[in-house]
Motif scaffolding. Structure first.
Motif, PDB file in Angstrom:
ATOM      1  N   LEU A 251       1.244  -1.487   0.261  1.00 26.43           N
ATOM      2  CA  LEU A 251      -0.126   0.206  -0.250  1.00 26.43           C
ATOM      3  C   LEU A 251       0.545   0.988  -0.069  1.00 26.43           C
ATOM      4  O   LEU A 251       0.484   2.161   0.557  1.00 26.43           O
ATOM      5  CB  LEU A 251      -0.881  -0.158   1.162  1.00 26.43           C
ATOM      6  CG  LEU A 251      -1.569  -0.962   1.569  1.00 26.43           C
ATOM      7  CD1 LEU A 251      -2.773  -1.478   2.580  1.00 26.43           C
ATOM      8  CD2 LEU A 251      -3.310  -1.455   0.375  1.00 26.43           C
ATOM      9  N   GLY A 252       2.282   1.104  -0.524  1.00 30.11           N
ATOM     10  CA  GLY A 252       2.471   2.560   0.013  1.00 30.11           C
ATOM     11  C   GLY A 252       2.340   3.621  -1.561  1.00 30.11           C
ATOM     12  O   GLY A 252       2.246   4.800  -0.249  1.00 30.11           O
ATOM     13  N   TYR A 253       1.912   3.433  -2.530  1.00 28.52           N
ATOM     14  CA  TYR A 253       0.892   4.530  -3.080  1.00 28.52           C
ATOM     15  C   TYR A 253       0.144   4.844  -2.167  1.00 28.52           C
ATOM     16  O   TYR A 253       0.379   6.358  -2.285  1.00 28.52           O
ATOM     17  CB  TYR A 253       1.014   4.216  -4.773  1.00 28.52           C
ATOM     18  CG  TYR A 253       2.366   3.653  -5.377  1.00 28.52           C
ATOM     19  CD1 TYR A 253       3.374   4.893  -5.941  1.00 28.52           C
ATOM     20  CD2 TYR A 253       2.675   2.865  -5.598  1.00 28.52           C
ATOM     21  CE1 TYR A 253       4.373   4.802  -6.506  1.00 28.52           C
ATOM     22  CE2 TYR A 253       3.939   1.917  -6.643  1.00 28.52           C
ATOM     23  CZ  TYR A 253       4.372   3.402  -6.987  1.00 28.52           C
ATOM     24  OH  TYR A 253       5.465   2.689  -7.493  1.00 28.52           O
ATOM     25  N   LEU A 254      -0.405   4.162  -1.412  1.00 34.57           N
ATOM     26  CA  LEU A 254      -1.627   5.150  -0.724  1.00 34.57           C
ATOM     27  C   LEU A 254      -1.251   5.378   0.651  1.00 34.57           C
ATOM     28  O   LEU A 254      -2.043   5.497   1.610  1.00 34.57           O
ATOM     29  CB  LEU A 254      -3.112   3.879  -0.236  1.00 34.57           C
ATOM     30  CG  LEU A 254      -3.495   3.517  -1.660  1.00 34.57           C
ATOM     31  CD1 LEU A 254      -4.157   2.121  -1.081  1.00 34.57           C
ATOM     32  CD2 LEU A 254      -4.473   4.534  -2.447  1.00 34.57           C
ATOM     33  N   GLY A 255       0.315   5.258   0.836  1.00 42.38           N
ATOM     34  CA  GLY A 255       0.852   6.058   2.476  1.00 42.38           C
ATOM     35  C   GLY A 255       0.037   4.918   3.288  1.00 42.38           C
ATOM     36  O   GLY A 255       0.143   5.036   5.286  1.00 42.38           O
ATOM     37  N   GLY A 256      -0.062   3.876   2.861  1.00 45.25           N
ATOM     38  CA  GLY A 256      -0.431   2.747   3.935  1.00 45.25           C
ATOM     39  C   GLY A 256       0.601   2.975   5.340  1.00 45.25           C
ATOM     40  O   GLY A 256       0.247   2.686   6.361  1.00 45.25           O
ATOM     41  N   HIS A 257       1.827   2.546   4.977  1.00 44.18           N
ATOM     42  CA  HIS A 257       2.437   2.648   5.451  1.00 44.18           C
ATOM     43  C   HIS A 257       2.932   3.918   6.708  1.00 44.18           C
ATOM     44  O   HIS A 257       3.244   3.829   8.154  1.00 44.18           O
ATOM     45  CB  HIS A 257       3.662   2.352   5.242  1.00 44.18           C
ATOM     46  CG  HIS A 257       4.802   3.771   4.448  1.00 44.18           C
ATOM     47  ND1 HIS A 257       4.034   3.735   3.173  1.00 44.18           N
ATOM     48  CD2 HIS A 257       5.465   4.082   3.942  1.00 44.18           C
ATOM     49  CE1 HIS A 257       4.389   4.523   2.076  1.00 44.18           C
ATOM     50  NE2 HIS A 257       5.680   4.640   3.251  1.00 44.18           N
ATOM     51  N   ARG A 258       2.644   5.267   6.360  1.00 39.62           N
ATOM     52  CA  ARG A 258       2.303   6.634   7.035  1.00 39.62           C
ATOM     53  C   ARG A 258       1.651   6.255   7.753  1.00 39.62           C
ATOM     54  O   ARG A 258       1.706   6.936   8.755  1.00 39.62           O
ATOM     55  CB  ARG A 258       2.822   7.288   6.006  1.00 39.62           C
ATOM     56  CG  ARG A 258       3.900   7.679   5.266  1.00 39.62           C
ATOM     57  CD  ARG A 258       3.922   9.204   4.546  1.00 39.62           C
ATOM     58  NE  ARG A 258       5.393   9.261   4.260  1.00 39.62           N
ATOM     59  CZ  ARG A 258       6.301   9.987   4.782  1.00 39.62           C
ATOM     60  NH1 ARG A 258       5.987  10.489   5.836  1.00 39.62           N
ATOM     61  NH2 ARG A 258       7.412  10.536   4.650  1.00 39.62           N
ATOM     62  N   PHE A 259       0.241   5.892   7.344  1.00 43.23           N
ATOM     63  CA  PHE A 259      -0.680   5.386   8.486  1.00 43.23           C
ATOM     64  C   PHE A 259      -0.502   5.237   9.390  1.00 43.23           C
ATOM     65  O   PHE A 259      -0.638   5.108  10.639  1.00 43.23           O
ATOM     66  CB  PHE A 259      -2.115   5.414   7.885  1.00 43.23           C
ATOM     67  CG  PHE A 259      -2.672   5.993   6.633  1.00 43.23           C
ATOM     68  CD1 PHE A 259      -3.394   6.963   7.485  1.00 43.23           C
ATOM     69  CD2 PHE A 259      -2.580   6.206   5.223  1.00 43.23           C
ATOM     70  CE1 PHE A 259      -4.544   8.123   6.713  1.00 43.23           C
ATOM     71  CE2 PHE A 259      -3.603   6.752   5.637  1.00 43.23           C
ATOM     72  CZ  PHE A 259      -4.619   7.750   5.203  1.00 43.23           C
TER      73      PHE A 259
ATOM     74  N   GLY B 195       1.956   6.965  12.220  1.00 43.35           N
ATOM     75  CA  GLY B 195       1.115   8.002  12.844  1.00 43.35           C
ATOM     76  C   GLY B 195       1.203   9.227  11.904  1.00 43.35           C
ATOM     77  O   GLY B 195       1.032  10.479  12.541  1.00 43.35           O
ATOM     78  N   ARG B 196       1.630   9.557  10.725  1.00 39.97           N
ATOM     79  CA  ARG B 196       2.105  10.357   9.915  1.00 39.97           C
ATOM     80  C   ARG B 196       1.270  10.338   9.111  1.00 39.97           C
ATOM     81  O   ARG B 196       1.742  10.232   7.281  1.00 39.97           O
ATOM     82  CB  ARG B 196       3.763  10.170   8.754  1.00 39.97           C
ATOM     83  CG  ARG B 196       3.877   9.664   9.677  1.00 39.97           C
ATOM     84  CD  ARG B 196       5.997  10.764  10.195  1.00 39.97           C
ATOM     85  NE  ARG B 196       6.862  11.082  10.629  1.00 39.97           N
ATOM     86  CZ  ARG B 196       7.576   9.940  12.012  1.00 39.97           C
ATOM     87  NH1 ARG B 196       6.740   9.541  12.341  1.00 39.97           N
ATOM     88  NH2 ARG B 196       8.715  10.346  12.161  1.00 39.97           N
ATOM     89  N   VAL B 197      -0.233  11.415   9.612  1.00 44.31           N
ATOM     90  CA  VAL B 197      -1.542  11.020   8.147  1.00 44.31           C
ATOM     91  C   VAL B 197      -1.167  12.171   8.278  1.00 44.31           C
ATOM     92  O   VAL B 197      -2.277  11.728   7.179  1.00 44.31           O
ATOM     93  CB  VAL B 197      -2.568  11.202   9.990  1.00 44.31           C
ATOM     94  CG1 VAL B 197      -3.748  11.866   9.003  1.00 44.31           C
ATOM     95  CG2 VAL B 197      -2.777   9.916  10.493  1.00 44.31           C
ATOM     96  N   GLY B 198      -0.712  13.305   8.186  1.00 46.48           N
ATOM     97  CA  GLY B 198      -0.569  14.498   7.257  1.00 46.48           C
ATOM     98  C   GLY B 198      -0.441  13.995   5.756  1.00 46.48           C
ATOM     99  O   GLY B 198      -0.688  14.265   4.788  1.00 46.48           O
ATOM    100  N   SER B 199       1.007  12.652   5.898  1.00 44.87           N
ATOM    101  CA  SER B 199       1.456  13.193   5.002  1.00 44.87           C
ATOM    102  C   SER B 199       0.734  11.888   4.067  1.00 44.87           C
ATOM    103  O   SER B 199       1.528  12.135   2.787  1.00 44.87           O
ATOM    104  CB  SER B 199       3.116  13.023   4.687  1.00 44.87           C
ATOM    105  OG  SER B 199       3.644  11.792   6.512  1.00 44.87           O
ATOM    106  N   ALA B 200       0.258  11.028   4.902  1.00 42.04           N
ATOM    107  CA  ALA B 200      -0.349   9.892   4.760  1.00 42.04           C
ATOM    108  C   ALA B 200      -1.859  10.397   3.208  1.00 42.04           C
ATOM    109  O   ALA B 200      -1.796   9.859   2.282  1.00 42.04           O
ATOM    110  CB  ALA B 200      -0.915   9.081   5.219  1.00 42.04           C
ATOM    111  N   ILE B 201      -2.127  11.424   3.540  1.00 50.42           N
ATOM    112  CA  ILE B 201      -3.142  11.685   2.907  1.00 50.42           C
ATOM    113  C   ILE B 201      -2.749  12.843   1.413  1.00 50.42           C
ATOM    114  O   ILE B 201      -2.737  12.383   0.532  1.00 50.42           O
ATOM    115  CB  ILE B 201      -4.118  12.782   3.858  1.00 50.42           C
ATOM    116  CG1 ILE B 201      -5.380  12.104   4.519  1.00 50.42           C
ATOM    117  CG2 ILE B 201      -5.037  13.359   3.127  1.00 50.42           C
ATOM    118  CD1 ILE B 201      -5.452  13.028   6.029  1.00 50.42           C
TER     119      ILE B 201
END
Length: 119
Positions: A38-46, A49-55
């Motif tokens: 899910l890298g392109y969807l920012g799954g790892h960032r969610f 705890g990096r919600v802003g950059s994941a969005i």
């Protein structure tokens, strides 16, 4: 262990803090699995705890896909791909930063709980 506010913890309190930090530690394996699938969807960032950059990653993906008709989208998708690739090298640092933040937060909670009990 010195915390914000110059609180000193006893050895027993330090052990309690480290136990709670260990329980809350994010898994490197899970982070990399989320990055891979899910890298392109920012799954790892969610997860980290990096919600802003994941969005931001999701928004970049959506805008890139929508604007591929105008050729601009290809550049946005390339930028997203580079961002996701760089994240593979940033994951360990993100986990360390999360661990250190948790250590400070939990240490402060323990120290403040001790002060409240003394009053």
């Amino acid at each position: 262990m010195t915390l914000k506010g110059n609180f000193m913890l006893t050895e027993q309190q330090q052990l309690l803090v480290e136990q709670r930090v260990t329980n809350e530690k994010k898994s490197t394996g899970v982070a990399y699995l989320l990055w891979f699938f899910l890298g392109y969807l920012g799954g790892h960032r969610f997860y980290l705890g990096r919600v802003g950059s994941a969005i931001g990653m999701i928004a970049l993906l959506i805008v890139g896909v929508v604007t591929t008709y105008f050729v601009v989208g290809f550049f946005l998708l390339i930028a997203l791909g580079i961002w996701a690739l760089v994240d593979a090298f940033l994951i360990p640092g993100m986990i360390r930063a999360d661990l250190q933040a948790a250590r400070v937060r939990i240490g402060n909670e323990v120290a403040l709980g001790t002060i409240a009990q003394q009053r």
